[in-house]
Scaffold this active site. Structure first.
Site, PDB file in Angstrom:
ATOM      1  N   ASP A  26       0.838  -1.200   0.000  1.00 22.36           N
ATOM      2  CA  ASP A  26       0.000   0.000   0.000  1.00 22.36           C
ATOM      3  C   ASP A  26       0.874   1.252   0.000  1.00 22.36           C
ATOM      4  O   ASP A  26       1.685   1.450   0.909  1.00 22.36           O
ATOM      5  CB  ASP A  26      -0.910  -0.018   1.235  1.00 22.36           C
ATOM      6  CG  ASP A  26      -2.233   0.664   0.972  1.00 22.36           C
ATOM      7  OD1 ASP A  26      -2.235   1.894   0.781  1.00 22.36           O
ATOM      8  OD2 ASP A  26      -3.257  -0.041   0.934  1.00 22.36           O
ATOM      9  N   SER A  79      -6.536   4.586  -1.889  1.00 26.14           N
ATOM     10  CA  SER A  79      -6.837   3.172  -1.653  1.00 26.14           C
ATOM     11  C   SER A  79      -8.225   2.766  -2.118  1.00 26.14           C
ATOM     12  O   SER A  79      -8.428   1.636  -2.545  1.00 26.14           O
ATOM     13  CB  SER A  79      -6.733   2.856  -0.166  1.00 26.14           C
ATOM     14  OG  SER A  79      -5.421   2.995   0.276  1.00 26.14           O
ATOM     15  N   ASP A 169      -3.787  14.717   2.979  1.00 22.39           N
ATOM     16  CA  ASP A 169      -3.887  14.720   1.510  1.00 22.39           C
ATOM     17  C   ASP A 169      -3.408  16.052   0.946  1.00 22.39           C
ATOM     18  O   ASP A 169      -3.282  16.216  -0.268  1.00 22.39           O
ATOM     19  CB  ASP A 169      -5.343  14.468   1.079  1.00 22.39           C
ATOM     20  CG  ASP A 169      -5.854  13.144   1.603  1.00 22.39           C
ATOM     21  OD1 ASP A 169      -5.020  12.228   1.785  1.00 22.39           O
ATOM     22  OD2 ASP A 169      -7.061  13.014   1.859  1.00 22.39           O
ATOM     23  N   ARG A 285     -16.014   9.663  -0.127  1.00 22.40           N
ATOM     24  CA  ARG A 285     -15.372   8.358   0.096  1.00 22.40           C
ATOM     25  C   ARG A 285     -15.946   7.662   1.329  1.00 22.40           C
ATOM     26  O   ARG A 285     -16.230   8.294   2.342  1.00 22.40           O
ATOM     27  CB  ARG A 285     -13.866   8.537   0.224  1.00 22.40           C
ATOM     28  CG  ARG A 285     -13.157   7.265   0.650  1.00 22.40           C
ATOM     29  CD  ARG A 285     -11.688   7.282   0.348  1.00 22.40           C
ATOM     30  NE  ARG A 285     -10.970   6.407   1.246  1.00 22.40           N
ATOM     31  CZ  ARG A 285      -9.682   6.116   1.148  1.00 22.40           C
ATOM     32  NH1 ARG A 285      -8.977   6.653   0.167  1.00 22.40           N
ATOM     33  NH2 ARG A 285      -9.102   5.323   1.999  1.00 22.40           N
ATOM     34  N   ALA A 286     -16.021   6.342   1.227  1.00 20.62           N
ATOM     35  CA  ALA A 286     -16.793   5.562   2.198  1.00 20.62           C
ATOM     36  C   ALA A 286     -16.099   5.255   3.524  1.00 20.62           C
ATOM     37  O   ALA A 286     -16.686   5.447   4.592  1.00 20.62           O
ATOM     38  CB  ALA A 286     -17.205   4.243   1.545  1.00 20.62           C
ATOM     39  N   LYS A 360      -6.057  -1.363   6.912  1.00 18.60           N
ATOM     40  CA  LYS A 360      -6.218  -1.673   5.488  1.00 18.60           C
ATOM     41  C   LYS A 360      -7.140  -2.863   5.275  1.00 18.60           C
ATOM     42  O   LYS A 360      -7.267  -3.348   4.149  1.00 18.60           O
ATOM     43  CB  LYS A 360      -4.844  -1.972   4.855  1.00 18.60           C
ATOM     44  CG  LYS A 360      -3.863  -0.818   4.945  1.00 18.60           C
ATOM     45  CD  LYS A 360      -4.225   0.313   3.985  1.00 18.60           C
ATOM     46  CE  LYS A 360      -3.363   1.539   4.234  1.00 18.60           C
ATOM     47  NZ  LYS A 360      -3.804   2.689   3.422  1.00 18.60           N
ATOM     48  N   ASP A 428       2.305   3.172   3.094  1.00 21.27           N
ATOM     49  CA  ASP A 428       1.279   4.213   3.061  1.00 21.27           C
ATOM     50  C   ASP A 428       1.095   4.871   4.426  1.00 21.27           C
ATOM     51  O   ASP A 428       1.163   6.089   4.547  1.00 21.27           O
ATOM     52  CB  ASP A 428      -0.054   3.619   2.608  1.00 21.27           C
ATOM     53  CG  ASP A 428      -1.108   4.702   2.553  1.00 21.27           C
ATOM     54  OD1 ASP A 428      -0.965   5.598   1.710  1.00 21.27           O
ATOM     55  OD2 ASP A 428      -2.038   4.675   3.382  1.00 21.27           O
ATOM     56  N   HIS A 432       2.255   8.667   5.405  1.00 25.60           N
ATOM     57  CA  HIS A 432       1.338   9.767   5.764  1.00 25.60           C
ATOM     58  C   HIS A 432       1.810  10.565   6.985  1.00 25.60           C
ATOM     59  O   HIS A 432       1.309  11.651   7.239  1.00 25.60           O
ATOM     60  CB  HIS A 432      -0.056   9.215   6.075  1.00 25.60           C
ATOM     61  CG  HIS A 432      -0.882   8.907   4.870  1.00 25.60           C
ATOM     62  ND1 HIS A 432      -1.121   9.826   3.874  1.00 25.60           N
ATOM     63  CD2 HIS A 432      -1.560   7.785   4.513  1.00 25.60           C
ATOM     64  CE1 HIS A 432      -1.907   9.276   2.956  1.00 25.60           C
ATOM     65  NE2 HIS A 432      -2.184   8.042   3.317  1.00 25.60           N
ATOM     66  N   ASP A 469      -1.130  -0.007  -4.749  1.00 28.97           N
ATOM     67  CA  ASP A 469      -2.391   0.639  -5.132  1.00 28.97           C
ATOM     68  C   ASP A 469      -2.220   2.107  -5.511  1.00 28.97           C
ATOM     69  O   ASP A 469      -3.108   2.689  -6.133  1.00 28.97           O
ATOM     70  CB  ASP A 469      -3.443   0.474  -4.016  1.00 28.97           C
ATOM     71  CG  ASP A 469      -2.988   1.050  -2.679  1.00 28.97           C
ATOM     72  OD1 ASP A 469      -1.771   1.236  -2.482  1.00 28.97           O
ATOM     73  OD2 ASP A 469      -3.852   1.302  -1.825  1.00 28.97           O
ATOM     74  N   HIS A 470      -1.127   2.726  -5.110  1.00 26.40           N
ATOM     75  CA  HIS A 470      -0.826   4.131  -5.427  1.00 26.40           C
ATOM     76  C   HIS A 470       0.492   4.458  -4.765  1.00 26.40           C
ATOM     77  O   HIS A 470       0.985   3.682  -3.932  1.00 26.40           O
ATOM     78  CB  HIS A 470      -1.914   5.085  -4.904  1.00 26.40           C
ATOM     79  CG  HIS A 470      -2.192   4.901  -3.446  1.00 26.40           C
ATOM     80  ND1 HIS A 470      -1.371   5.376  -2.458  1.00 26.40           N
ATOM     81  CD2 HIS A 470      -3.169   4.209  -2.802  1.00 26.40           C
ATOM     82  CE1 HIS A 470      -1.845   5.020  -1.282  1.00 26.40           C
ATOM     83  NE2 HIS A 470      -2.927   4.296  -1.451  1.00 26.40           N
ATOM     84  N   HIS A 501      -0.376  11.013  -0.774  1.00 27.06           N
ATOM     85  CA  HIS A 501      -0.048  10.066  -1.835  1.00 27.06           C
ATOM     86  C   HIS A 501       0.668  10.822  -2.948  1.00 27.06           C
ATOM     87  O   HIS A 501       0.692  12.054  -2.961  1.00 27.06           O
ATOM     88  CB  HIS A 501      -1.328   9.447  -2.396  1.00 27.06           C
ATOM     89  CG  HIS A 501      -2.102   8.663  -1.388  1.00 27.06           C
ATOM     90  ND1 HIS A 501      -3.408   8.292  -1.582  1.00 27.06           N
ATOM     91  CD2 HIS A 501      -1.754   8.187  -0.160  1.00 27.06           C
ATOM     92  CE1 HIS A 501      -3.832   7.611  -0.521  1.00 27.06           C
ATOM     93  NE2 HIS A 501      -2.849   7.545   0.352  1.00 27.06           N
TER      94      HIS A 501
HETATM   95  O1  2PG Z   1      -5.795   7.567   5.105  1.00 23.09           O
HETATM   96  C1  2PG Z   1      -6.637   7.784   4.226  1.00 23.09           C
HETATM   97  O2  2PG Z   1      -7.839   7.902   4.459  1.00 23.09           O
HETATM   98  C2  2PG Z   1      -6.190   7.938   2.793  1.00 23.09           C
HETATM   99  C3  2PG Z   1      -5.639   9.314   2.599  1.00 23.09           C
HETATM  100  O3  2PG Z   1      -6.614  10.273   2.802  1.00 23.09           O
HETATM  101  O4  2PG Z   1      -5.207   6.979   2.488  1.00 23.09           O
HETATM  102  P1  2PG Z   1      -5.589   5.599   1.739  1.00 23.09           P
HETATM  103  O5  2PG Z   1      -6.286   5.972   0.464  1.00 23.09           O
HETATM  104  O6  2PG Z   1      -4.251   4.949   1.460  1.00 23.09           O
HETATM  105  O7  2PG Z   1      -6.420   4.796   2.639  1.00 23.09           O
HETATM  106 MN    MN Z   2      -3.609   2.719  -0.246  1.00 22.93          MN
HETATM  107 MN    MN Z   3      -2.950   6.463   2.180  1.00 22.11          MN
END
Ligand code: 2PG
Ligand code: MN
Ligand code: MN
Length: 554
Positions: A26, A79, A169, A285-286, A360, A428, A432, A469-470, A501
């Site tokens: 990740d 993600s 972000d 986002r969910a 994750k 990941d 962050h 994934d990114h 990211h």
């Molecule tokens: O932590 C999260 O919510 C996002 C970044 O905003 O990261 P990821 O898409 O890797 O879950």
């Molecule tokens: Mn991710």
């Molecule tokens: Mn992330």
């Protein structure tokens, strides 16, 4: 588009009789910036490095922007969209884009969700709760403003915004600009009393995911709904400025700000949530909206004591969980994702194992399966969640990589599963934090874990696919737009951390003794993206790529 509902045998790759491993790192991008701020480049990564030298079995694919259904190629991957693409093999118009379209053509204001909240406009307050930034991963401020304008135009008398500061972000410290802009936008809503009412940092207030720590949501409930928090201010700018100073010994970053409430001159909260009010979660986002949605929607709820449960007109920007139908009402219909690999494999009788740690876990299950929280055929699917630590991950950068590796090895060796998929959170989650040294260590450890897993597949004569994934860990510093040169704080020596990211493509590699020798990546798909990986691992299992999926890389 017609969806193939059954998997057919691959024309030349025989069905795998040993397990196939799909391993996701990740936040592991293949970045052009190869200086010390690329934590993957700086780490000890002999195993993943060596994969690059195998002709025809290593390449990169696009993991951001339009390749994963985001509005533009300036959008970094994430993600949700990444695992949606990896699991479904399709490029789906994602939430960010669907909301843009619904605002542009005005359809958002004709749908049931909008009509429902409109009933609160004349007499009650409309509350907006969400991530205040233009990061485009969970939310965007321009969309928030679009809906606030729509509400004011349609007679809303009172708007209250509950802000979750970002700094993840988007660069740390930018919460101030976003608040200033929001306050300006609010003064332009004519005939409407609009104010910021409460807030807190996204990692500490409201935006928990996968039930890692309900306390985070509880703090948000207290601040947004009850108007209670240890810190009270008469302005949001003052709140952010003061709270960032912490106790004076160390600044608190935007992501981690404590909860706060905005009060009037008499010390009364300006925007508690009351019976009859409308509540809009403005994140599309969910994952980080599911828990707070449950708190607003479920009569029966015991994750924490809500103290007071107002009867609100509650909507999400989208429906966040298609299985739970949560929330029941929403402003814009979510992406419809069908014919995902998990469903086809279950239907074909293929047994799968999926594992990650809490942070994750839903990525390799919920997002992977097209935002479904259930199973397709429970007897064929084993999902293992290793509990994550509840700390900032630069303080524990190994996270649960070793435990995940052990669980993966055990699943591979058990002989029970035809496909084993694993997600390593470290590049990941440590990325962050913006802590370069911690992230370098995390990447070195993940490389070792990959070795363990690949060795296990080798010993069994199986096949494997490794990807990401990114990007994230591949760049840990903010850079000058034109020259790409690292940027430093005013003192000239402290690098400005990049917590977000990246736009980097991600590596994909295949191998294993079970893979017929001539199997190589084709060279006519230079612009392939994450969605092309689904057909690829289905091929490794011995199945043809379904017609509704992007072509396999093989
Ligand atoms: O932590 C999260 O919510 C996002 C970044 O905003 O990261 P990821 O898409 O890797 O879950
Ligand atoms: Mn991710
Ligand atoms: Mn992330």
């Amino acid at each position: 588009m017609t969806i193939d509902t059954e998997l057919k045998p691959h024309e030349s790759i025989p069905k795998a009789d040993k397990p196939v491993l799909v391993c996701i790192l990740d936040g592991w991008g293949e970045n052009e910036n190869k200086d010390k701020f690329n934590a993957i480049h700086s780490a000890e990564t002999p195993v993943t490095d060596a994969l690059k030298d195998v002709p025809g079995r290593w390449r990169t694919v696009r993991a951001h922007g339009t390749a994963v259904g985001l509005p533009s190629d300036a959008d970094m991957g994430n993600s949700e969209v990444g695992h949606n693409a990896l699991g479904s093999g399709q490029v789906i118009d994602q939430g960010a884009r669907l909301v843009d379209i619904a605002l542009e053509d005005g359809s958002a204001f004709e749908l049931d969700g909008w009509k429902y909240i409109s009933e609160s406009f004349p007499e009650n307050t409309v509350h907006f709760i969400g991530l205040l930034s233009d990061g485009g991963v969970h939310s965007r401020t321009d969309q928030l403003v679009g809906f606030m304008k729509g509400a004011a135009k349609n007679g809303a008398k009172r708007i209250r915004v509950h802000i979750l500061t970002d700094g993840r972000d988007v660069p740390d410290g930018t919460s101030k600009q976003f608040v200033e802009q929001l306050e300006k936008d609010m003064t332009e809503l004519s005939g409407c009393d609009a104010k910021i009412a409460s807030g807190g940092g996204r990692m500490h207030v409201t935006m928990d995911r996968y039930e890692a720590d309900w306390k985070i949501v509880e703090r948000g409930w207290h601040a947004h709904v009850l108007g209670e928090a240890p810190h009270k201010f008469t302005s949001a700018l003052e709140a952010i400025k003061t709270l960032r100073e912490g106790d004076g010994s160390k600044t608190i970053t935007d992501q981690w700000l404590p909860p706060f409430v905005i009060t009037d001159d008499e010390g009364k909260a300006v925007g508690t949530i009351e019976d009859g009010d409308a509540v809009v979660l403005f994140n599309f986002r969910a994952d980080r909206m599911v828990e707070i949605s449950k708190a607003f929607e479920y009569e029966d709820f015991n994750a924490f004591d809500r103290k007071r449960f107002p009867k609100t007109r509650f909507v999400g920007m989208m429906q966040y969980d298609g299985d739970l139908k949560l929330p029941a009402r929403f402003l814009v219909p979510p992406p419809a994702i069908s014919g995902v690999s998990g469903e086809l494999l279950a239907k074909g009788g293929v047994s799968t194992f999926a594992c990650s740690e809490t942070q994750k876990f839903g990525h390799v299950t919920f997002f992977w399966n097209g935002n479904r929280s259930g199973y397709f055929k429970e007897e064929l699917e084993t999902y293992v969640e290793i509990p994550s630590d509840a700390v900032p991950f630069n303080e524990a950068p190994d996270m649960k990589a070793r435990e995940i590796t052990e669980a993966g090895k055990e699943a591979l060796l058990s002989g029970k599963y035809q496909m084993v998929r694993i997600n390593f959170a470290n590049p990941d989650m440590v990325g962050h934090t913006g802590d370069l040294d911690a992230c370098v260590g995390a990447c070195s450890l993940v490389d070792k874990c990959v070795k363990d897993l690949l060795d296990t597949v080798e010993s069994l004569g199986g096949r494997w696919l490794l990807t990401a994934d990114h990007g994230n860990a591949d760049d840990m510093v903010q850079r000058a737009k034109k020259t790409n040169a690292p940027l430093f704080a005013d003192d000239g020596s402290t690098p400005l951390p990049l917590t977000s990211h990246t736009l980097a493509p991600v590596p994909v590699a295949i191998g294993g003794p079970g893979l017929p020798e001539g199997i190589k990546f084709r060279d006519d798909l230079p612009n392939a993206g994450l969605a092309n990986i689904t057909g690829t691992y289905l091929n490794l299992l011995g199945f043809a790529t379904p017609a509704h999926m992007e072509p396999s890389l093989i």
